[in-house]
Design an enzyme around this catalytic site. Structure first.
Site, PDB file in Angstrom:
ATOM      1  N   LYS A 119       0.844  -1.193   0.000  1.00  0.00           N
ATOM      2  CA  LYS A 119       0.000   0.000   0.000  1.00  0.00           C
ATOM      3  C   LYS A 119       0.879   1.242   0.000  1.00  0.00           C
ATOM      4  CE  LYS A 119      -3.478  -2.485   2.731  1.00  0.00           C
ATOM      5  NZ  LYS A 119      -4.201  -2.559   4.025  1.00  0.00           N
ATOM      6  N   GLY A 141      -7.450  -3.746   2.374  1.00  0.00           N
ATOM      7  CA  GLY A 141      -8.603  -3.601   3.244  1.00  0.00           C
ATOM      8  C   GLY A 141      -8.205  -3.644   4.703  1.00  0.00           C
ATOM      9  N   SER A 189      -7.012  -4.895   7.679  1.00  0.00           N
ATOM     10  CA  SER A 189      -6.355  -6.135   8.092  1.00  0.00           C
ATOM     11  C   SER A 189      -4.962  -5.836   8.625  1.00  0.00           C
ATOM     12  CB  SER A 189      -6.251  -7.099   6.904  1.00  0.00           C
ATOM     13  OG  SER A 189      -5.641  -6.461   5.791  1.00  0.00           O
ATOM     14  N   ALA A 241      -1.430  -8.077   9.916  1.00  0.00           N
ATOM     15  CA  ALA A 241      -0.835  -9.413   9.897  1.00  0.00           C
ATOM     16  C   ALA A 241      -1.028 -10.114  11.237  1.00  0.00           C
ATOM     17  CB  ALA A 241       0.658  -9.304   9.560  1.00  0.00           C
ATOM     18  N   LYS A 254      -4.533   6.196   3.445  1.00  0.00           N
ATOM     19  CA  LYS A 254      -4.998   6.009   4.825  1.00  0.00           C
ATOM     20  C   LYS A 254      -3.825   5.900   5.789  1.00  0.00           C
ATOM     21  CE  LYS A 254      -3.938   1.464   5.014  1.00  0.00           C
ATOM     22  NZ  LYS A 254      -3.147   0.734   6.026  1.00  0.00           N
ATOM     23  N   SER A 289      -0.950  -0.990  14.077  1.00  0.00           N
ATOM     24  CA  SER A 289      -0.622  -0.134  12.938  1.00  0.00           C
ATOM     25  C   SER A 289       0.711   0.573  13.175  1.00  0.00           C
ATOM     26  CB  SER A 289      -1.724   0.910  12.715  1.00  0.00           C
ATOM     27  OG  SER A 289      -1.277   1.920  11.829  1.00  0.00           O
ATOM     28  N   VAL A 333       8.986  -0.953   8.142  1.00  0.00           N
ATOM     29  CA  VAL A 333       8.757   0.241   7.326  1.00  0.00           C
ATOM     30  C   VAL A 333       7.458   0.932   7.722  1.00  0.00           C
ATOM     31  CG1 VAL A 333       8.313   1.060   4.974  1.00  0.00           C
ATOM     32  CG2 VAL A 333      10.075  -0.667   5.393  1.00  0.00           C
ATOM     33  N   GLU A 368       4.979   3.004   5.996  1.00  0.00           N
ATOM     34  CA  GLU A 368       4.655   3.381   4.620  1.00  0.00           C
ATOM     35  C   GLU A 368       4.134   4.816   4.502  1.00  0.00           C
ATOM     36  OE1 GLU A 368       5.336   2.204   1.843  1.00  0.00           O
ATOM     37  OE2 GLU A 368       5.313   0.018   1.805  1.00  0.00           O
TER      38      GLU A 368
END
Length: 339
Positions: A109, A140, A142, A144, A195, A259, A284, A286
């Site tokens: 993403k 979407g 989610s 890991a 996002k 997150s 990382v 993002e």
């Protein structure tokens, strides 16, 4: 047995690869960290990225891209945005040499700074310049960590080819991981990328001890910015941003301690420097890269994205968080519903 090459042996690559191995697919994980590859092969764990969790024993890891791609029918990119183009170029060379045309799936993403291109655009450009239908994106709400624990998860699966989207939908779906197809590949990717920027802002608010009202306002206005960019610059379907890849992913990324972008923002709100946060995150972030591309787009096309622009100034122009909040709350009155 269908072979799937998973490019990226981080948290998402390992979890998705293991999940697909659970379904009986032949999974080869490709990564450039020999220590991680050895751990996966010998201990069936990946402790740096996923502590106290077992990888399916049939999944193997390699640092040899040729080995990973040989006879693969599906190639899944789960790499940081900045690595996508270089790896895609290497993938393209190997596929041309072997005359192979696997389906390409991306779970990354991001938007590439400089080119301002989405991941599917990079993959199309580097691998299938005349066949964008062979690119599929999954995106979407989610994490890991949640999927690894078999939490109930629903995400979008997007492609300009509904046949290929449905193929990936069948490939990934199981009793806890459900995919919905979407023909708006561009919209799904824009939502998933931007996002992350808003999630940094959400973390900052928590770090500054703001409450529920502030978080709700931030997510709602953040969604407006994401939609504005997706529709006005990329030509996306506005309805996509009301779905799993849009509001769904925004909610989970702006509220979950899993997150990385949220955790980055929280530490920034607590007064830590960006360099310190990135050096100690271990993975990382993002949003810190994507916000550069968003800033470039805003400047080029005069797109109104005040939250994203504020995050850019905080991250890269040493702007003070409190000053940015004061400035944002004091902006001239605006109509709420507009593109």
């Amino acid at each position: 047995m269908t072979k799937i090459a998973v490019l990226g042996a981080g948290s998402w690559g390992t979890v998705l690869g293991s999940m697909l191995a659970d379904k009986g697919y032949n999974i080869v994980l490709y990564g450039n960290n020999e220590k991680v590859n050895d751990e996966i092969n010998q201990n069936h764990t990946n402790e740096h990225y996923m502590k106290n969790w077992q990888v399916n024993k049939t999944a193997v890891a390699t640092g040899d891209l040729n080995e990973a791609l040989t006879e693969a029918e599906i190639v899944l990119f789960v790499l940081p945005t900045q690595a996508i183009r270089s790896v895609a170029q290497n993938v393209s060379k190997i596929l041309r040499q072997t005359n192979s045309k696997p389906l390409i799936v991306t779970a990354t993403k991001g938007i590439e700074p400089g080119s301002k291109k989405l991941i599917s655009e990079i993959l199309t450009e580097e691998i299938y310049p005349d066949d964008e239908e062979k690119i599929v994106a999954i995106s979407g709400p989610s994490h890991a960590e949640s999927v690894a624990q078999k939490d109930l998860t629903a995400i979008s699966c997007a492609s300009s080819s509904m046949e290929n989207a449905q193929k990936v939908q069948r490939l990934f779906s199981n009793d806890y991981f459900r995919l919905y197809t979407n023909s708006d590949l561009i919209g799904v990717e824009v939502a998933g990328a931007v996002k992350n920027v808003i999630a940094i802002a959400a973390g900052i608010l928590v770090g500054k001890h703001y409450g529920d009202d502030a978080k709700a306002a931030l997510m709602t206005r953040g969604l407006a910015e994401i939609t504005r960019l997706g529709v006005n610059y990329f030509g996306a379907d506005p309805m996509t941003f009301s779905g799993l890849a849009g509001i769904g992913d925004l909610i989970v990324t702006c509220t979950s301690v899993n997150s990385r972008n949220w955790r980055c923002g929280k530490q920034l709100g607590e007064g830590k420097s960006l360099d310190y946060v990135l050096q100690n995150m271990g993975q990382v972030v993002e949003g810190a890269t994507t916000v550069k591309a968003v800033h470039e787009l805003c400047a080029e096309k005069h797109i109104d994205m005040p939250i994203s622009e504020a995050i850019y100034r905080v991250l890269y122009q040493n702007s003070n968080v409190d000053d940015e909040i004061t400035q944002m709350m004091g902006r001239s009155p605006k109509q709420e519903i507009r593109l």
